[in-house]
Design an enzyme around this catalytic site. Structure first.
Site, PDB file in Angstrom:
ATOM      1  N   SER A 190       0.845  -1.190   0.000  1.00 40.25           N
ATOM      2  CA  SER A 190       0.000   0.000   0.000  1.00 40.25           C
ATOM      3  C   SER A 190       0.883   1.245   0.000  1.00 40.25           C
ATOM      4  CB  SER A 190      -0.966  -0.035   1.189  1.00 40.25           C
ATOM      5  OG  SER A 190      -1.978   0.922   1.043  1.00 40.25           O
ATOM      6  N   GLU A 209      -9.118  -4.976  -4.104  1.00 40.77           N
ATOM      7  CA  GLU A 209      -8.482  -3.906  -3.330  1.00 40.77           C
ATOM      8  C   GLU A 209      -9.520  -2.908  -2.809  1.00 40.77           C
ATOM      9  OE1 GLU A 209      -5.310  -3.835  -2.652  1.00 40.77           O
ATOM     10  OE2 GLU A 209      -4.174  -4.784  -4.268  1.00 40.77           O
ATOM     11  N   HIS A 228      -7.659  -5.678   0.155  1.00 37.95           N
ATOM     12  CA  HIS A 228      -6.406  -4.956   0.341  1.00 37.95           C
ATOM     13  C   HIS A 228      -5.688  -5.477   1.582  1.00 37.95           C
ATOM     14  CE1 HIS A 228      -3.756  -1.520  -0.193  1.00 37.95           C
ATOM     15  NE2 HIS A 228      -3.934  -1.162   1.071  1.00 37.95           N
TER      16      HIS A 228
END
Length: 520
Positions: free
Chosen positions: A215, A336, A428
């Protein structure tokens, strides 16, 4: 309890601890550190080692300075404070938020080879959290399983939020080369320099360092690949779900059709929260608690294109082949967007269409065609896929395409294993537990198998720059012409063209928007 019993218990505890303490402390350039061996694993964890001076007082919003030296062995048995942040990530993960302090530039090391000349490959983990949250010793980042496979695992803290990324004319006037911002990224550079100077003492090879992050940690990996400040500091890079949007990069002083300059945004934020602070000294005098509260109230973190640390937008750097010429592995997860759908403030197809018109103007129709929504179910799918593509897949694919402009290979993955929550899918950050092999004893057999495979791929890449390893499915190198990737899911298999058509369409829209109006 009788006095004799207490004495016997204390003596037994002291003997156990002394037996576990390393006989020979590890010598650093700033002093010596010692720690204890983890039970049964053969791994020693060195916690809370300072890699830079506390960025407090006059050092707030300055490039990191060297850590002060100390005398005698320093215990490295407790994790450090975390950099100032809100409690959102701790609430999401169920962990306790560590004590917060601006004195937070510390790192941690997991190794089986301290005090030897084993020259194991080194992996440096850069945590995620939107460049506003997180710390290097979160529960899921335990490096034991990776260290057991013969790498030295390093995790780091770096400055976050406004304290790590504020660009402001007052700071630029006092900054090196007349720039400001990117302090958190400069912290990462300082940590990598520390690794070069010191990691050999922990059995690591300073000539074989892999950076990896997820991320915002992936954002950091991209930025480090594109920065001339990184030269010689690492030799391979893994970007897991790198977060890259039109809104998290900005030029220091120049606006574009996609947004204001970094300094303009910094001035607006500072004036809103600290209108009385009319000098850099006054800003530096704001108490940490007030600064932390303000940076949680709408501060938008930016990587600043400053002509120094970041000469150009990362995608322009890759498109020109000016990034570091090292092997790169990168990928994204299927879903995600499920974690972030609350960031899109529309709940009906009609509101969605209105929001896309406001955000994309004449290109709204193309967006609605790519991500159609006619009812609530299709709206959920559209929001998930829109975020997945525009926040993660687009930047990842463009970075990988740019690797064709250098000599080093690139490797693309797609993580598709679904979580136990049907609403979240392959969400995610889900892949982190697999890459670290930290799923826990109650994990299902297919998940244990996938985690073991992923850890082997990651470690093999760190060793050689090529993730292929005997006994696992072949991972084809990425090339724009063949567009191959490896799917990591309930089945591990090669595939072709993951999200290609959508990203090509998004790239065309972005290019038209950038050329539609002069920057101002």
């Amino acid at each position: 309890m009788h006095t004799n019993t207490i004495q016997r218990t204390a003596f037994a505890c002291a003997l156990a601890f002394s037996a576990a303490v390393l006989a020979e402390p590890v010598k650093l350039d700033s002093g010596m550190v010692e720690s204890v061996l983890q039970d049964g694993s053969g791994v020693t964890v060195f916690k809370g080692i300072p890699y830079a001076a506390p960025p407090v007082g006059a050092l707030r919003w300055k490039a990191p300075m060297p850590a002060a030296a100390w005398e005698g062995p320093r215990p490295a048995t407790e994790f450090s404070t975390a950099c100032p942040q809100g409690g959102g990530l701790a609430q999401m993960t169920g962990e306790a938020l560590p004590t917060l302090s601006e004195d937070c530039l510390y790192l941690n090391i997991w190794t089986t080879a301290a005090g030897t000349d084993a020259k194991q490959p080194v992996m440096v983990w850069i945590h995620g959290g939107g460049l506003t949250l997180g710390w290097g010793h979160q529960r899921g980042y335990d490096g034991t399983a990776l260290a057991e496979q013969g790498v030295v695992l390093v995790s780091i803290n770096y400055r976050l939020g406004a304290l790590g990324f504020l660009a402001h004319p007052l700071l630029s006037e006092q900054g090196e080369n007349g720039v400001s911002g990117n302090y958190g990224l400069l912290d990462q550079i300082a940590a990598l320099k520390w690794v070069q100077r010191n990691i050999a003492g922990f059995g690591g090879d300073p000539g074989n360092v892999t950076i990896f992050g997820e991320s915002a940690g992936g954002t950091s990996v991209q930025a480090l690949l594109a920065s001339p400040h990184s030269k010689g500091l690492f030799h391979r890079a893994i970007a897991q779900s790198p977060w890259l949007t039109d809104g998290n990069y900005a030029h220091l002083k120049q606006a574009t059709p996609l947004g204001q300059s970094a300094e303009a945004q910094g001035v607006a934020w500072a004036e809103r929260h600290f209108p009385e602070a009319e000098s850099a000294e006054a800003l530096r005098a704001v108490p940490m608690e007030a600064m932390n509260a303000a940076q949680q109230d709408g501060y938008s973190v930016l990587v600043t294109i400053d002509g120094d640390f970041m000469p150009d937008h990362v995608l322009e750097t890759f498109a020109a082949g000016k990034q570091m010429d090292v092997p790169v592995m990168a990928g994204t997860n299927t879903d995600e967007g499920t974690m972030f759908m609350g960031f899109l403030p529309f709940n009906t197809p009609e509101q969605y269409a209105t929001a896309m018109q406001a955000g994309y103007g004449e290109h709204a129709e193309a967006i609605l065609k790519l991500y159609p929504a006619t009812d609530q179910m299709s709206l959920v799918r559209a929001k998930n896929q829109l975020i997945t593509d525009t926040w993660f897949a687009q930047g990842t694919r463009n970075m990988l395409a740019g690797m064709a402009n250098v000599s080093s290979p690139a490797w693309h993955y797609h993580f598709s294993r679904r979580s136990s929550n049907p609403m979240m899918g392959s969400h995610h950050a889900l892949e982190i537990g697999y890459a670290f092999n930290n799923l826990g004893a109650d994990a299902k057999a297919p998940d244990k198998t996938l985690a073991a495979a992923m850890t082997r791929y990651w470690v093999q890449f760190a060793r050689s720059g090529d993730p292929n390893v005997d006994g696992l499915p072949a991972w084809p190198a990425f090339d724009p012409a063949t567009d191959r990737h490896l799917e990591l899911g309930i089945e591990i298999r090669a595939g072709t063209g993951y999200r290609k058509d959508a990203v090509d369409a998004l790239n065309a829209i972005r290019a038209e928007r950038l050329s539609a109006a002069p920057s101002g």
